[in-house]
Design an enzyme around this catalytic site. Structure first.
Site, PDB file in Angstrom:
ATOM      1  N   GLU A  70       4.578  -4.203   8.546  1.00  0.00           N
ATOM      2  CA  GLU A  70       3.576  -4.734   9.284  1.00  0.00           C
ATOM      3  C   GLU A  70       4.388  -5.483  10.504  1.00  0.00           C
ATOM      4  OE1 GLU A  70      -0.362  -5.419   7.295  1.00  0.00           O
ATOM      5  OE2 GLU A  70       1.070  -6.780   6.224  1.00  0.00           O
ATOM      6  N   GLU A 101      -1.314  -2.433  -3.125  1.00  0.00           N
ATOM      7  CA  GLU A 101      -1.110  -2.170  -1.750  1.00  0.00           C
ATOM      8  C   GLU A 101       0.549  -2.555  -1.530  1.00  0.00           C
ATOM      9  OE1 GLU A 101      -2.327  -3.529   2.903  1.00  0.00           O
ATOM     10  OE2 GLU A 101      -3.240  -4.126   1.115  1.00  0.00           O
TER      11      GLU A 101
END
EC number: 3.2.1.91
Length: 456
Positions: free
Chosen positions: A237, A232
């Protein structure tokens, strides 16, 4: 990051993943325009006609040819799902009402994700979407020696929420044909990430029924025996308080199942698993620069900004991940580390080694191959994900507060943002900020320097 049992969805029918295809609602993917660029300066970009698809976890799962739930609340139907194989054959997922049920809308090159959407008979919490190349195939990206750029508005994202844009090594077709998966990418199947999530209800075409434990914290979620692991790359974020970008390497290629605490990295086995759950993160606040990002900061989160991420390398080799921003027409280089013993404003092997040492963190990043393994994964191709979620595991405190919560905030690496350690409980955020929304727009992709006017 700690994306454990993080995604919650509640609908009239009860969200679940199934692998057959229902016929109650037509599946029409919202259109989304994005751009590929060449040359330098961001002036030579061409439109691409894409679309987004909702992850199958949010969809109504019901018996084939009928209207009876296969999954209600956070439990499986004993009638249709006595075991994984039977469940996959007995259950179908349906099309989605993107705006009415899920709060997902597009307009030209912009995607808007609303946190709470209340319909006449239902409420939906959060969403996860994928960029599509065709109606049945995810758009694949090889990020090596490329840059990825997008605009984002996080002004309506309070403590505890995460408007995330990231890449994972999923199959382009969503794993269609594996086991009993007849739905595929068209219906958003095949998810995996570096947290080896156990809340994936169908993995490789089989229901994750065995050992399923309904969550005490999440009325819509649970955990099965199997976890779905894959590399990932978290590009973004963020909420209005904090942001981080983080590579997470894993062993293996693409989606790898795990079935025990050690290989999944569960609980006290966190650093024994096949994926690097912590990653090597760059959060400016955590790196000691507390006035770089936030409301009224150098990067003012009350306003839209452009985020540029560059992946320096060649072939399957990755040497550095650089970050730039543009706001109000001004280009900003990423903030320099202000932590003693750690230098730089980008992710490199030397930065990660020094950061882990300075913070006293276990480096599963290095143990699992670091940027070398991350580069190999990126070169194989990743799927783009855009999502909005609340955190039922640790209330997003790892992103925007002091974490662990009992740590001294003055200890290097403990403070990640200004949110109180009591903030971020999903039930509080759902109640107090139901209109929370993230908008991703103006996606551009191309060689280094092609999507914006890069400073010298």
């Amino acid at each position: 990051m700690y994306r454990t049992l993080a995604f919650a969805s509640l609908s009239l029918y009860g969200a679940a993943r199934a692998q057959q295809v229902g016929t109650s609602t037509a599946e029409n993917h919202p259109k989304l325009t994005w751009q590929t660029c060449t040359g330098t300066g961001g002036t030579n970009c061409s439109n691409k006609s894409g679309s987004v698809v909702l992850d199958s976890n949010w969809r109504w799962a019901h018996n084939v040819g009928g209207y009876t739930n296969c999954y209600t609340g956070n439990s499986w139907s004993t009638q249709y799902c006595p075991d994984g194989d039977s469940c996959t054959k007995n259950c179908a997922i349906d099309g989605a009402d993107y705006s009415g049920t899920y709060g997902i809308t597009t307009s030209n090159n912009a995607l808007s994700l609303k946190f709470v959407t209340k319909g006449s008979f239902s409420s939906n919490i959060g969403s996860r979407t994928y960029l599509m190349e065709t109606d049945t195939k995810y758009q694949m990206f090889n990020l090596i020696n490329k840059e990825f750029t997008f605009d984002v508005d996080v002004s309506k994202l309070p403590c505890g929420l995460n408007g995330a844009l990231y890449f994972v090594e999923m199959a382009a077709d969503g794993g269609i044909g594996k086991g009993n998966n007849k739905a595929g990418a068209k219906y958003g199947t095949g998810y995996c990430d570096s947290q080896c999530p156990h809340d994936i209800k169908f993995i490789n075409g089989k229901a994750n029924v065995e050992g399923w434990n309904p969550s005490d914290a999440d009325p819509n979620g649970g955990a099965g025996k199997i976890g779905a692991c894959c590399p990932e790359m978290d590009i973004w974020e963020a909420n209005s308080i904090s942001t981080a970008y983080t590579p997470h390497p894993c062993r293996g290629v693409g989606l790898q199942e795990c079935s025990d605490a050690a290989s999944c990295g569960d609980g006290s086995n966190r650093y024994d698993g096949q994926c690097d759950k912590d990653g090597c993160d760059f959060n400016s606040y955590r790196m000691g620069v507390k006035d770089f990002y936030g409301p009224g900061a150098t990067l003012d989160t009350t306003k839209k900004m452009t985020v540029i991420t560059q992946f320096l390398g060649s072939g399957s080799s990755l040497s550095e991940i650089k970050r730039f921003y543009v706001q109000n027409g001004k280009v900003y280089k990423n903030s320099q580390s202000a932590v003693a013993g750690v230098t730089g404003n980008s992710i490199t092997e030397s930065f990660c080694t020094a950061q882990k040492k300075a913070f006293g963190d276990t480096s599963s990043f290095a143990a699992l191959g670091g940027l070398n393994e991350m580069g190999a994964s990126l070169a194989r191709g990743h799927v783009l994900i855009m999502s909005l979620w609340g955190d039922h595991a640790v209330n997003m405190l790892w992103l925007d507060s002091t974490y662990p919560t009992d740590a001294d905030p003055s200890k290097p690496g403990a403070a990640r943002g200004t949110c109180p350690t009591t903030s971020g409980k999903p039930e509080d955020v759902e109640k107090n900020s139901p209109d929370a929304t993230v908008v991703f727009s103006n996606i551009k992709f191309g060689p280094i320097g092609s999507t914006f006017a890069q400073p010298a």
